[in-house]
Design a protein around this motif. Structure first.
Motif, PDB file in Angstrom:
ATOM      1  N   ASP A 175       0.810  -1.224   0.000  1.00 37.67           N
ATOM      2  CA  ASP A 175       0.000   0.000   0.000  1.00 37.67           C
ATOM      3  C   ASP A 175       0.841   1.271   0.000  1.00 37.67           C
ATOM      4  O   ASP A 175       0.287   2.365  -0.097  1.00 37.67           O
ATOM      5  CB  ASP A 175      -0.927   0.009   1.220  1.00 37.67           C
ATOM      6  CG  ASP A 175      -1.941  -1.114   1.180  1.00 37.67           C
ATOM      7  OD1 ASP A 175      -2.340  -1.505   0.060  1.00 37.67           O
ATOM      8  OD2 ASP A 175      -2.331  -1.614   2.249  1.00 37.67           O
ATOM      9  N   GLU A 176       2.158   1.141   0.124  1.00 39.22           N
ATOM     10  CA  GLU A 176       2.991   2.347   0.120  1.00 39.22           C
ATOM     11  C   GLU A 176       2.877   3.043  -1.235  1.00 39.22           C
ATOM     12  O   GLU A 176       2.844   2.399  -2.284  1.00 39.22           O
ATOM     13  CB  GLU A 176       4.452   2.019   0.401  1.00 39.22           C
ATOM     14  CG  GLU A 176       5.291   3.288   0.568  1.00 39.22           C
ATOM     15  CD  GLU A 176       6.773   2.995   0.725  1.00 39.22           C
ATOM     16  OE1 GLU A 176       7.493   3.879   1.207  1.00 39.22           O
ATOM     17  OE2 GLU A 176       7.221   1.893   0.349  1.00 39.22           O
ATOM     18  N   ARG A 177       2.818   4.365  -1.210  1.00 37.93           N
ATOM     19  CA  ARG A 177       2.636   5.135  -2.428  1.00 37.93           C
ATOM     20  C   ARG A 177       3.725   6.200  -2.539  1.00 37.93           C
ATOM     21  O   ARG A 177       4.303   6.617  -1.532  1.00 37.93           O
ATOM     22  CB  ARG A 177       1.265   5.807  -2.445  1.00 37.93           C
ATOM     23  CG  ARG A 177       0.090   4.842  -2.313  1.00 37.93           C
ATOM     24  CD  ARG A 177      -1.234   5.581  -2.298  1.00 37.93           C
ATOM     25  NE  ARG A 177      -1.367   6.442  -1.125  1.00 37.93           N
ATOM     26  CZ  ARG A 177      -2.352   7.317  -0.940  1.00 37.93           C
ATOM     27  NH1 ARG A 177      -3.305   7.431  -1.858  1.00 37.93           N
ATOM     28  NH2 ARG A 177      -2.413   8.059   0.149  1.00 37.93           N
ATOM     29  N   CYS A 178       3.964   6.641  -3.764  1.00 34.15           N
ATOM     30  CA  CYS A 178       4.852   7.794  -3.950  1.00 34.15           C
ATOM     31  C   CYS A 178       4.096   8.866  -4.726  1.00 34.15           C
ATOM     32  O   CYS A 178       3.170   8.576  -5.504  1.00 34.15           O
ATOM     33  CB  CYS A 178       6.157   7.404  -4.645  1.00 34.15           C
ATOM     34  SG  CYS A 178       6.106   7.309  -6.432  1.00 34.15           S
ATOM     35  N   LEU A 179       4.506  10.102  -4.515  1.00 32.29           N
ATOM     36  CA  LEU A 179       3.821  11.264  -5.077  1.00 32.29           C
ATOM     37  C   LEU A 179       4.612  11.807  -6.261  1.00 32.29           C
ATOM     38  O   LEU A 179       5.787  12.127  -6.139  1.00 32.29           O
ATOM     39  CB  LEU A 179       3.697  12.346  -4.005  1.00 32.29           C
ATOM     40  CG  LEU A 179       3.042  13.672  -4.413  1.00 32.29           C
ATOM     41  CD1 LEU A 179       1.561  13.456  -4.756  1.00 32.29           C
ATOM     42  CD2 LEU A 179       3.191  14.693  -3.282  1.00 32.29           C
ATOM     43  N   ALA A 266       2.388  -1.267  -7.735  1.00 35.11           N
ATOM     44  CA  ALA A 266       1.640  -2.040  -8.730  1.00 35.11           C
ATOM     45  C   ALA A 266       1.048  -1.115  -9.793  1.00 35.11           C
ATOM     46  O   ALA A 266       1.079  -1.428 -10.991  1.00 35.11           O
ATOM     47  CB  ALA A 266       0.540  -2.853  -8.051  1.00 35.11           C
ATOM     48  N   GLU A 267       0.498   0.010  -9.370  1.00 33.91           N
ATOM     49  CA  GLU A 267      -0.075   0.966 -10.326  1.00 33.91           C
ATOM     50  C   GLU A 267       1.003   1.531 -11.245  1.00 33.91           C
ATOM     51  O   GLU A 267       0.813   1.637 -12.461  1.00 33.91           O
ATOM     52  CB  GLU A 267      -0.769   2.099  -9.575  1.00 33.91           C
ATOM     53  CG  GLU A 267      -2.051   1.683  -8.879  1.00 33.91           C
ATOM     54  CD  GLU A 267      -2.568   2.758  -7.940  1.00 33.91           C
ATOM     55  OE1 GLU A 267      -3.772   2.706  -7.608  1.00 33.91           O
ATOM     56  OE2 GLU A 267      -1.778   3.648  -7.527  1.00 33.91           O
ATOM     57  N   MET A 268       2.135   1.879 -10.659  1.00 31.13           N
ATOM     58  CA  MET A 268       3.205   2.454 -11.464  1.00 31.13           C
ATOM     59  C   MET A 268       3.710   1.449 -12.484  1.00 31.13           C
ATOM     60  O   MET A 268       3.940   1.796 -13.651  1.00 31.13           O
ATOM     61  CB  MET A 268       4.338   2.938 -10.569  1.00 31.13           C
ATOM     62  CG  MET A 268       5.436   3.663 -11.321  1.00 31.13           C
ATOM     63  SD  MET A 268       6.640   4.422 -10.214  1.00 31.13           S
ATOM     64  CE  MET A 268       5.644   5.708  -9.473  1.00 31.13           C
ATOM     65  N   LYS A 269       3.886   0.209 -12.079  1.00 28.48           N
ATOM     66  CA  LYS A 269       4.356  -0.827 -13.003  1.00 28.48           C
ATOM     67  C   LYS A 269       3.367  -1.023 -14.137  1.00 28.48           C
ATOM     68  O   LYS A 269       3.751  -1.088 -15.316  1.00 28.48           O
ATOM     69  CB  LYS A 269       4.560  -2.144 -12.242  1.00 28.48           C
ATOM     70  CG  LYS A 269       5.078  -3.306 -13.093  1.00 28.48           C
ATOM     71  CD  LYS A 269       5.333  -4.525 -12.219  1.00 28.48           C
ATOM     72  CE  LYS A 269       5.976  -5.667 -13.029  1.00 28.48           C
ATOM     73  NZ  LYS A 269       5.059  -6.212 -14.030  1.00 28.48           N
ATOM     74  N   ALA A 274       2.192  -0.081 -19.806  1.00 32.81           N
ATOM     75  CA  ALA A 274       1.190   0.278 -20.812  1.00 32.81           C
ATOM     76  C   ALA A 274       1.575   1.555 -21.559  1.00 32.81           C
ATOM     77  O   ALA A 274       0.954   1.871 -22.585  1.00 32.81           O
ATOM     78  CB  ALA A 274      -0.171   0.464 -20.143  1.00 32.81           C
ATOM     79  N   GLY A 275       2.567   2.278 -21.068  1.00 27.20           N
ATOM     80  CA  GLY A 275       2.984   3.522 -21.709  1.00 27.20           C
ATOM     81  C   GLY A 275       2.093   4.698 -21.412  1.00 27.20           C
ATOM     82  O   GLY A 275       2.184   5.745 -22.062  1.00 27.20           O
ATOM     83  N   THR A 276       1.200   4.563 -20.424  1.00 24.60           N
ATOM     84  CA  THR A 276       0.302   5.667 -20.080  1.00 24.60           C
ATOM     85  C   THR A 276       0.890   6.583 -19.010  1.00 24.60           C
ATOM     86  O   THR A 276       0.312   7.620 -18.705  1.00 24.60           O
ATOM     87  CB  THR A 276      -1.058   5.126 -19.614  1.00 24.60           C
ATOM     88  OG1 THR A 276      -0.851   4.138 -18.599  1.00 24.60           O
ATOM     89  CG2 THR A 276      -1.802   4.490 -20.782  1.00 24.60           C
ATOM     90  N   ILE A 277       2.016   6.181 -18.421  1.00 27.34           N
ATOM     91  CA  ILE A 277       2.794   7.093 -17.591  1.00 27.34           C
ATOM     92  C   ILE A 277       4.219   7.074 -18.126  1.00 27.34           C
ATOM     93  O   ILE A 277       4.777   6.002 -18.419  1.00 27.34           O
ATOM     94  CB  ILE A 277       2.778   6.709 -16.093  1.00 27.34           C
ATOM     95  CG1 ILE A 277       3.614   7.714 -15.280  1.00 27.34           C
ATOM     96  CG2 ILE A 277       3.282   5.312 -15.853  1.00 27.34           C
ATOM     97  CD1 ILE A 277       3.541   7.491 -13.781  1.00 27.34           C
ATOM     98  N   LEU A 278       4.776   8.256 -18.344  1.00 27.78           N
ATOM     99  CA  LEU A 278       6.126   8.402 -18.866  1.00 27.78           C
ATOM    100  C   LEU A 278       6.997   9.034 -17.793  1.00 27.78           C
ATOM    101  O   LEU A 278       6.705  10.139 -17.323  1.00 27.78           O
ATOM    102  CB  LEU A 278       6.120   9.267 -20.126  1.00 27.78           C
ATOM    103  CG  LEU A 278       5.290   8.734 -21.305  1.00 27.78           C
ATOM    104  CD1 LEU A 278       5.276   9.747 -22.433  1.00 27.78           C
ATOM    105  CD2 LEU A 278       5.849   7.399 -21.783  1.00 27.78           C
TER     106      LEU A 278
END
Length: 303
Positions: A175-179, A266-269, A274-278
């Motif tokens: 659940d750890e997140r980064c901003l 998991a979201e970042m990966k 998918a190439g939707t975050i650069l």
């Protein structure tokens, strides 16, 4: 884990500061055909065939000679010529930002030398008159000092800037997140760590807290130093930090940022694959190193 931005600073040169005012030493080493010279037009350089070009002193044009120092058995210089040279050949000369991809893969490991040369060129370009008396300034000490007729001496300045990955949640947990945030003028999907300049009388840790709060409304408590990177664009030293959030509600300022988001690993990966975050280019910016330090490995894709 070795971070990719460290490749740009892994081979520092001996800056030979004691020789900057030694005309005989400078003349002797300039006469060495094995010396290498970077030609700078104003604040731009001209990559050739996808690489930074270093020439011999005999092939260098007339201009302001700047001593960079000694490295790998050679003496390295820059020659700064009029900016009109690059203006007359638009498209072939580039500022430092355009040369960064070449430096990331430079087999000569010359990035610190190029940073040195273009950092000085930027300073010489904008520092024309004495801030104390208004008289014109002239270079000396092999390009590392400027002096006026009243002997007021100016030295190159470096502005400290903080750059930070901010985290929330139990360290190492799912659940750890980064901003991360995105600038208003950036292409869709581009995100990066937050950054900003340190203000007078401010500690680096407090600069981290202030910049994050101003841009996103998130409050940061503990701040841990990560590393640093020269960033002469035009005259900064980027100091990297990891900050722990004590609040998580985001309120974007809409002045410097268009958006800011929390990402789990998991979201970042998923988004990176998918190439939707650069993310920032690997091997160039400490920003990418900060993100992958938090993530725990390499991520796909880049700007």
């Amino acid at each position: 884990m070795t971070f990719q931005h460290e490749r740009l600073i892994a081979h520092p040169h001996d800056r030979s500061g004691v020789h900057r005012a030694d005309d005989a030493w400078l003349a002797e080493h300039w006469a060495d055909p094995e010396a290498r010279v970077l030609v700078v037009s104003g604040t731009r350089i001209k990559p050739v065939d996808g690489a930074i070009e270093w020439v011999s002193p005999a092939d260098a044009p007339d201009g302001l000679r700047v001593l960079l120092g000694e490295h790998d058995g050679h003496t390295w210089f820059a020659v700064i010529v009029d900016a009109e040279v690059s203006r007359a050949e638009q498209g072939s000369w580039t500022p430092l930002r355009g040369a960064l991809p070449f430096l990331a893969d430079d087999a000569l490991a010359s990035a610190p030398l190029v940073f040195h040369a273009l950092g000085l060129a930027e300073w010489l370009w904008v520092t024309r008159y004495c801030p104390r008396c208004g008289e014109p300034l002239s270079p000396r000490s092999a390009g590392h000092e400027l002096a006026c007729v009243n002997e007021h001496v100016q030295f190159p300045r470096t502005d400290p800037a903080v750059i930070m990955v901010v985290t929330s949640g139990e360290p190492g947990s799912e659940d750890e997140r980064c901003l991360l945030g995105r600038g208003a003028t950036w292409p869709e999907g581009r995100y990066s760590t937050l950054a900003g300049f340190c203000e007078p009388g401010e500690s680096l840790e407090d600069a981290v807290r202030r910049e994050v709060a101003e841009e996103t409304g998130v409050r940061v408590g503990e701040v841990e130093y990560f590393g640093n990177q020269p960033w002469p664009l035009p005259a900064s030293l980027m100091l990297g930090f990891v900050g722990r959030a004590v609040s998580t509600e985001i309120e974007v300022d809409h002045h410097e940022l268009e958006d800011a988001r929390w990402f789990t690993r998991a979201e970042m990966k998923e988004l990176a694959e998918a190439g939707t975050i650069l993310l920032p280019r690997r091997g160039v910016s400490i920003s990418r190193s900060l993100v992958e330090h938090w993530y725990g490995g390499e991520l796909p894709g880049s700007w």
